[in-house]
Design a protein around this motif. Structure first.
Motif, PDB file in Angstrom:
ATOM      1  N   GLY A   1      37.044  43.753  46.274  1.00  0.00           N
ATOM      2  CA  GLY A   1      36.298  43.515  45.041  1.00  0.00           C
ATOM      3  C   GLY A   1      36.927  44.197  43.847  1.00  0.00           C
ATOM      4  O   GLY A   1      36.975  43.636  42.745  1.00  0.00           O
TER       5      GLY A   1
ATOM      6  N   LEU B   1      38.466  42.518  40.105  1.00  0.00           N
ATOM      7  CA  LEU B   1      37.846  42.832  38.818  1.00  0.00           C
ATOM      8  C   LEU B   1      38.821  42.686  37.655  1.00  0.00           C
ATOM      9  O   LEU B   1      38.435  42.306  36.546  1.00  0.00           O
ATOM     10  CB  LEU B   1      37.293  44.274  38.837  1.00  0.00           C
TER      11      LEU B   1
ATOM     12  N   GLN C   1      35.001  43.931  27.670  1.00  0.00           N
ATOM     13  CA  GLN C   1      35.421  43.768  29.053  1.00  0.00           C
ATOM     14  C   GLN C   1      35.140  45.038  29.872  1.00  0.00           C
ATOM     15  O   GLN C   1      34.839  44.964  31.063  1.00  0.00           O
ATOM     16  CB  GLN C   1      36.912  43.430  29.105  1.00  0.00           C
TER      17      GLN C   1
ATOM     18  N   ALA D   1      31.509  45.023  31.024  1.00  0.00           N
ATOM     19  CA  ALA D   1      31.348  44.075  32.128  1.00  0.00           C
ATOM     20  C   ALA D   1      31.998  44.624  33.400  1.00  0.00           C
ATOM     21  O   ALA D   1      31.455  44.472  34.515  1.00  0.00           O
ATOM     22  CB  ALA D   1      31.970  42.736  31.755  1.00  0.00           C
ATOM     23  N   TYR D   2      33.152  45.272  33.225  1.00  0.00           N
ATOM     24  CA  TYR D   2      33.868  45.882  34.356  1.00  0.00           C
ATOM     25  C   TYR D   2      32.991  46.930  35.038  1.00  0.00           C
ATOM     26  O   TYR D   2      32.885  46.966  36.275  1.00  0.00           O
ATOM     27  CB  TYR D   2      35.166  46.507  33.843  1.00  0.00           C
TER      28      TYR D   2
ATOM     29  N   ILE E   1      29.714  47.217  34.956  1.00  0.00           N
ATOM     30  CA  ILE E   1      28.554  46.597  35.604  1.00  0.00           C
ATOM     31  C   ILE E   1      28.952  46.011  36.957  1.00  0.00           C
ATOM     32  O   ILE E   1      28.257  46.201  37.966  1.00  0.00           O
ATOM     33  CB  ILE E   1      27.961  45.507  34.692  1.00  0.00           C
ATOM     34  N   ASN E   2      30.079  45.306  36.997  1.00  0.00           N
ATOM     35  CA  ASN E   2      30.557  44.730  38.252  1.00  0.00           C
ATOM     36  C   ASN E   2      30.935  45.818  39.257  1.00  0.00           C
ATOM     37  O   ASN E   2      30.698  45.675  40.464  1.00  0.00           O
ATOM     38  CB  ASN E   2      31.752  43.814  37.993  1.00  0.00           C
TER      39      ASN E   2
ATOM     40  N   THR F   1      27.864  47.186  40.822  1.00  0.00           N
ATOM     41  CA  THR F   1      27.356  46.253  41.831  1.00  0.00           C
ATOM     42  C   THR F   1      28.116  46.402  43.135  1.00  0.00           C
ATOM     43  O   THR F   1      27.515  46.420  44.229  1.00  0.00           O
ATOM     44  CB  THR F   1      27.478  44.806  41.332  1.00  0.00           C
ATOM     45  N   LEU F   2      29.438  46.524  43.045  1.00  0.00           N
ATOM     46  CA  LEU F   2      30.250  46.725  44.247  1.00  0.00           C
ATOM     47  C   LEU F   2      29.895  48.029  44.958  1.00  0.00           C
ATOM     48  O   LEU F   2      29.816  48.081  46.193  1.00  0.00           O
ATOM     49  CB  LEU F   2      31.736  46.721  43.881  1.00  0.00           C
TER      50      LEU F   2
END
Length: 375
Positions: free
Chosen positions: A91, A95, A103, A106-107, A109-110, A113-114
């Motif tokens: 994951g 990214l 960006q 967003a990075y 946040i992702n 989540t991971l």
């Protein structure tokens, strides 16, 4: 309050008795009944070579093979952990690199989540690993005499509880109600928190007494009352606040409900002055001792015959000895042995005998006690 709670309190009060006290409660429930509910029945066939060279085929229930179960669960835990880390790594690679603030947000946040997904997967792995260690403990200790049986926190939980919990220990889990026949004194002691640091069990307890001597009066009656209060607190757990540590030395388990457990259990207790009084002195005592339990449980884990015993030496500061009206202020031997009957490991009725120094023999008579240890 529920009707059952009223009944419980009434039953306790009807005994009008002295304290049960010193020993750390050990779960009497059969470990197998708790552990096996999560393991499916698996019947396998094994070949055994007899002395004459012929092969005998036998069906084996692997639920009795703790080593096999432990190994299987550990392999599952390792597999889950590898998959979780691999998915997290893959994951991260997907990214990409953030090139501006938008960006970057967003990075992050992702990435969060991971991390959450990996954490959930690792919790599953930890669950299987904890169960694996529990079966390894059974494999090493069931049906045998074992010195230093506890290697880690899971072993310690198995030693004291007979099973492992999937969640944290409950708040107010071990409760002791103590009633004396002198003046209607009563106390409630509870191990508020229990945790395991490797093989060592740490307990933090507190006690509330319903009656204390009147501050500022030094009459003969008040001194006697003060001494009886101090004795009640010592019997009921040690003091208003109690810190205990325990380390098992050996375990005997025949695998059919009979067990002997023995370990070192030092305690530190403090008596804090009642709020609202001018008294700022606090009593402090330390209890250096070893204790054990012998018990035999029936097939259905409903009735258990047990004996608890503790051998200790107690000392403390001047306030502690003054409260006890012990003028020589010297440490004293304080031993206890109890014989009793437990119902479903929760309700325990026992006879307690205290012995040791002359001070103990004079002030601590034997007593019948009723103890509730909620599961």
């Amino acid at each position: 309050m529920k009707r059952s709670n009223y009944f419980l309190i009434a039953a306790l009060c009807s005994f009008n008795m002295a304290a049960y006290s010193q020993t750390i409660p050990v779960g009497f429930k059969n470990a197998k009944s708790k552990m096996f509910k999560d393991v499916p029945d698996r019947i396998i066939q094994k070949d055994f070579i007899k002395e004459d060279g012929t092969i005998e085929h036998k069906k084996i229930d692997v639920k009795t093979d703790y080593s096999t179960i432990s190994e299987d669960l550990q392999n599952t835990a390792d597999s889950l952990r590898r998959d979780a880390n691999q998915k997290f790594s893959d994951g991260i690679g997907l990214l990409g690199k953030p090139k501006n603030i938008g960006q970057l947000r967003a990075y992050e946040i992702n990435l969060e989540t991971l991390e959450d997904q990996r954490e959930l997967a690792l919790k599953d792995a930890k669950y299987f690993e904890k169960r694996s260690k529990a079966y390894d403990y059974l494999n090493r200790t069931s049906g045998t005499f074992k010195k230093f049986p506890v290697r880690n926190a899971v072993d310690a939980e198995m030693y004291y509880n007979g099973f492992v919990k999937d969640t944290r220990a409950k708040f107010l889990s071990n409760t002791l109600f103590s009633f004396s026949s002198d003046g209607g004194k009563a106390s409630l002691f509870n191990e508020i928190y229990v945790d395991y640091f490797g093989p060592i069990r740490i307990g933090l307890g507190a006690m509330i007494s319903n009656k204390q001597s009147i501050e500022g009066q030094e009459t003969v009656e008040n001194k006697e009352e003060k001494s009886q209060d101090a004795i009640q607190r010592l019997l009921g757990g040690g003091g208003n606040g109690v810190l205990s540590a325990s380390y098992p030395l050996f375990n005997v388990d025949n695998g059919r409900g009979f067990a002997i457990k023995f370990g070192v259990v030092p305690k530190l207790a403090v008596d804090i002055p009642k709020i609202g009084t001018e008294n700022k002195e606090y009593g402090l005592n330390y209890n250096l001792g070893a204790e054990g339990t012998i018990f035999y449980s029936g097939e259905n884990d409903i009735i258990t015959f047990f004996s608890n015993f503790r051998f200790a030496r107690i000392s403390g500061n001047n306030v502690f000895f003054n409260n006890l009206e012990k003028d020589d202020k010297k440490s004293f031997g304080f031993n206890q042995i109890s014989f009793g009957l437990a119902f479903s490991s929760t309700f325990r009725l026992s006879y307690n005998h205290y012995f040791g120094s002359e001070f103990v023999n004079k002030n601590f008579p034997g007593a019948i006690s009723f103890t509730i240890i909620p599961n």
